[in-house]
Scaffold this motif. Structure first.
Motif, mmCIF file in Angstrom:
data_model
loop_
_atom_site.group_PDB
_atom_site.id
_atom_site.type_symbol
_atom_site.label_atom_id
_atom_site.label_comp_id
_atom_site.label_asym_id
_atom_site.label_seq_id
_atom_site.Cartn_x
_atom_site.Cartn_y
_atom_site.Cartn_z
ATOM 1 N N GLU A 264 30.075 144.611 53.686
ATOM 2 C CA GLU A 264 29.837 143.393 54.441
ATOM 3 C C GLU A 264 28.768 142.420 53.836
ATOM 4 O OE1 GLU A 264 28.633 144.841 58.230
ATOM 5 O OE2 GLU A 264 30.450 145.411 58.857
ATOM 6 N N ARG A 265 27.679 143.158 53.095
ATOM 7 C CA ARG A 265 26.872 142.030 52.361
ATOM 8 C C ARG A 265 27.189 141.820 50.985
ATOM 9 N NH1 ARG A 265 22.391 146.423 51.782
ATOM 10 N NH2 ARG A 265 21.512 144.810 50.480
ATOM 11 N N GLY A 266 28.230 142.110 50.899
ATOM 12 C CA GLY A 266 28.789 141.507 49.332
ATOM 13 C C GLY A 266 27.958 142.318 48.238
ATOM 14 N N VAL A 267 27.589 143.474 48.592
ATOM 15 C CA VAL A 267 26.510 144.112 47.498
ATOM 16 C C VAL A 267 27.560 145.186 46.716
ATOM 17 C CG1 VAL A 267 24.629 145.543 47.175
ATOM 18 C CG2 VAL A 267 24.604 143.419 48.467
ATOM 19 N N ARG A 268 28.105 145.951 47.574
ATOM 20 C CA ARG A 268 29.105 147.156 46.691
ATOM 21 C C ARG A 268 30.515 146.787 47.011
ATOM 22 N NH1 ARG A 268 25.011 149.246 49.922
ATOM 23 N NH2 ARG A 268 23.598 150.621 49.032
ATOM 24 N N ALA A 269 31.267 147.222 45.945
ATOM 25 C CA ALA A 269 32.874 147.039 45.934
ATOM 26 C C ALA A 269 33.416 148.110 45.133
ATOM 27 C CB ALA A 269 33.048 145.611 45.253
#
Length: 609
Positions: free
Chosen positions: A72-77
């Motif tokens: 949701e934070r766009g930090v982990r993918a």
């Protein structure tokens, strides 16, 4: 099942929406056969990391299951290729801890599990076949990992401090900014072992992740750190497998039947695939069975059909029809990003194309021999060749004029050097390392009996009894290097996901830790499976001798392609010794198989050099 690609450690820079790095489109295009249904890619906010994905829809056809998965934070993918068979139980646990999922995809549990447990505990918890790249922007690092036995491949190469990753070597070569050269040591492995073992490849500057390993890439430090998350049992004094097998095996097959698309079975008349068929029938699942019908007395199609009929499963026999061995070579060479010298590549290429007509997922019996000691070389051996002068013989067979009987003696002497040398020779007696070095001498090949076997030394445990010692070596060697790439590349080339229930982590731990029974050490492989199947399948399944999966086309089939071989790019470029044909004379050991090895190598190289 899918294809993945990644670039990690780019210079920070704002990237336009939809940006794709140089080579990214070509890499994803190569991976389209692995993931023909859709594709997507993602770049992190700092522009340092790019992840690409091609999708074969198997579980959850909704757009929400499209990868890359991003938190949701766009930090982990995450990008992943494979199936997580215990995803449902992991998801339940993660949801109880407050995690929210956007899809029903089994792969999504990896991203949430990483957040909750970290990479080491996550890898201990998951059961499945997988290769993934997890990006952790909070810590500026990435985790690359493959499953416990290497059912799914992952290649990587570092150039200029930037790490490039892809599901196959061809896609990775497209992604790399600078061309790489052939590695003659990797090619020598192919000639002497039949494959190039991990972490090596046939390309300089390209490596592959070893089975049961993970690699952490710290972008700020530009450092790669490898750790092992699974290894086979180190003792074999456990209880008999029979009581637990009767309950564990059906549950394993049930997990492997999870799918939103049709599932089939590659059925032979043998024990392994029959055990899958029995369990699936008990679970009231009608798998469509496909059998390759081979010419001659070795044909198993009729027996496989009677087996399927007894279990109430639909069955298709595919007659082997090869009008042009060159066309079949070309198809296999395109599918296989690294060459092999095993004829089973051709067989698997043929049967996979037919299986695609009936299903998108197939179960296979691969791994049954490794789990239950089914190969002839798993049985105790008596070494009759100690005392042969290996050094003298090794030097002699590097000469193209060496007589055939000398080449035979050199291979026998090679097998007497150590237990590992003997094991490798029993599995694949083809070219002596000195012959491989001589054949590839124009490429500057440095290869000998030490390099031939040293990569396997760390896996050997002399304290294990036969056949467990040999089974352990096969998991790291023949299975990981030949069997699993064969299954993966041939099926993925036609957009089919292959699943191997016998390689379930729990089953391997049960079988390989059990003390060998008397019938198992006296030449009766797969004794536990025979007991499980008794009374459930036709008698011929239990009594017929083991049939290999290599393509049997008759004597001298490949020798008739020597003139074609002379005109290939590989030979014409001078990559082989100018008198290479004398190393594959009609009287040499495994003569036709030697020619086939060179044919496959040349066909593979035709579009790659």
């Amino acid at each position: 099942m899918c294809g993945i690609a990644a670039i990690l450690g780019l210079e920070p820079s704002p990237r336009p929406r939809g940006w794709i790095p140089p080579g990214g489109e070509a890499a994803l295009a190569r991976l389209t056969m692995r993931g023909p249904d859709s594709g997507a890619h993602w770049t992190c906010d700092r522009g340092t990391t790019w992840l690409g994905h091609r999708r074969l829809i198997v579980v959850d056809p909704s757009p929400q299951a499209t990868q890359p998965f991003v938190d949701e934070r766009g930090v982990r993918a995450l990008v992943c290729n494979g199936e997580i068979y215990n995803a449902a139980e992991l998801r339940t646990e993660l949801e109880a801890r407050g995690h929210g999922f956007r899809s029903r995809s089994d792969n999504e549990v990896l991203l949430h599990g990483f957040v909750e447990w970290g990479e080491r505990e996550l890898l201990q918890r998951v059961r499945g076949m997988f290769a993934f790249v997890l990006w952790d922007g909070a810590r500026q690092r990435a985790v690359l990992a493959i499953d416990h036995v290497g059912m799914k491949p992952l290649y990587f190469g570092e150039q200029g401090g930037v790490l490039h990753v892809a599901s196959d070597a061809d896609a990775l070569r497209a992604l790399l900014p600078t061309d790489v050269e052939l590695d003659p040591v990797g090619l020598a492995h192919v000639l002497s072992l039949g494959y190039c073992p991990a972490p090596g490849t046939v390309w300089k500057g390209i490596s592959k992740v070893q089975p049961g390993r993970a690699i952490v890439f710290d972008i700020e430090q530009r450092r790669l750190t490898t750790f092992r998350h699974w290894s086979p049992p180190e003792t074999a004094n456990g209880p008999d497998v029979d009581p637990e097998l009767s309950t564990l095996w059906p549950s394993i097959v049930r997990e492997h039947l999870q799918s939103d698309v049709d599932i089939g079975l590659l059925l032979s008349a043998g024990i392994d695939s029959s055990a899958i068929a029995v369990a699936a029938s008990d679970l009231e699942t009608r798998l469509h069975c496909t059998t390759l019908s081979l010419p001659g007395e070795s044909d198993e199609a009729a027996n496989a059909a009677s087996n399927a009929e007894l279990l109430g499963l639909p069955h298709t026999a595919v007659p082997l029809a090869i009008e042009d061995t060159g066309e079949l070579l070309a198809k296999a060479a395109f599918a296989f990003d690294e060459p092999q010298a095993y004829g089973a590549l051709l067989t698997m290429t043929l049967v996979s194309a037919e299986a695609k007509r009936h299903s998108t997922v197939v179960l296979t019996g691969d791994g049954g021999d490794e789990a239950f000691a089914g190969y002839t070389w798993h049985q105790p051996r008596v070494d009759e060749h100690h005392g042969l002068p290996h050094a003298r013989l090794a030097a002699a067979v590097a000469n193209p004029e060496a007589p055939a009987d000398l080449r035979t003696h050199a291979l026998r002497a090679l097998g007497s050097l150590s237990w590992i040398h003997g094991h490798l020779q029993r599995v694949f007696p083809r070219f002596h390392p000195s012959e491989a070095r001589a054949l590839l001498s124009p490429l500057g090949c440095e290869y000998d009996e030490e390099r031939y076997a040293s990569w396997l030394v760390s896996e050997d445990l002399a304290s294990l009894p036969p056949p467990r010692r040999a089974q352990r070596l096969d998991l790291a060697g023949f299975c990981a290097g030949s069997i699993l790439p064969k299954v993966d590349r041939a099926t993925m080339a036609v957009g089919v996901e292959a699943r191997c229930p016998f390689l379930d982590k729990r089953l391997l731990e049960l079988a390989l830790s059990s003390a060998p029974r008397e019938d198992e050490t006296q030449g009766r492989g797969k004794a536990a499976l025979r007991r499980y199947l008794r009374g459930r399948v036709p008698d011929h399944v239990l009594s017929s001798p083991k049939q290999g999966f290599s393509l049997r086309l008759g004597h001298d089939v490949w020798r008739r392609r020597i003139d074609w071989l002379r005109g290939t790019r590989f030979v014409a470029s001078g990559a082989l010794h100018e008198r290479w044909d004398e190393f594959v004379g009609p009287e040499t050991p495994c003569a036709d198989a030697r020619v086939y090895a060179l044919c496959m190598l040349a066909a593979w190289a035709e579009s790659r050099i």
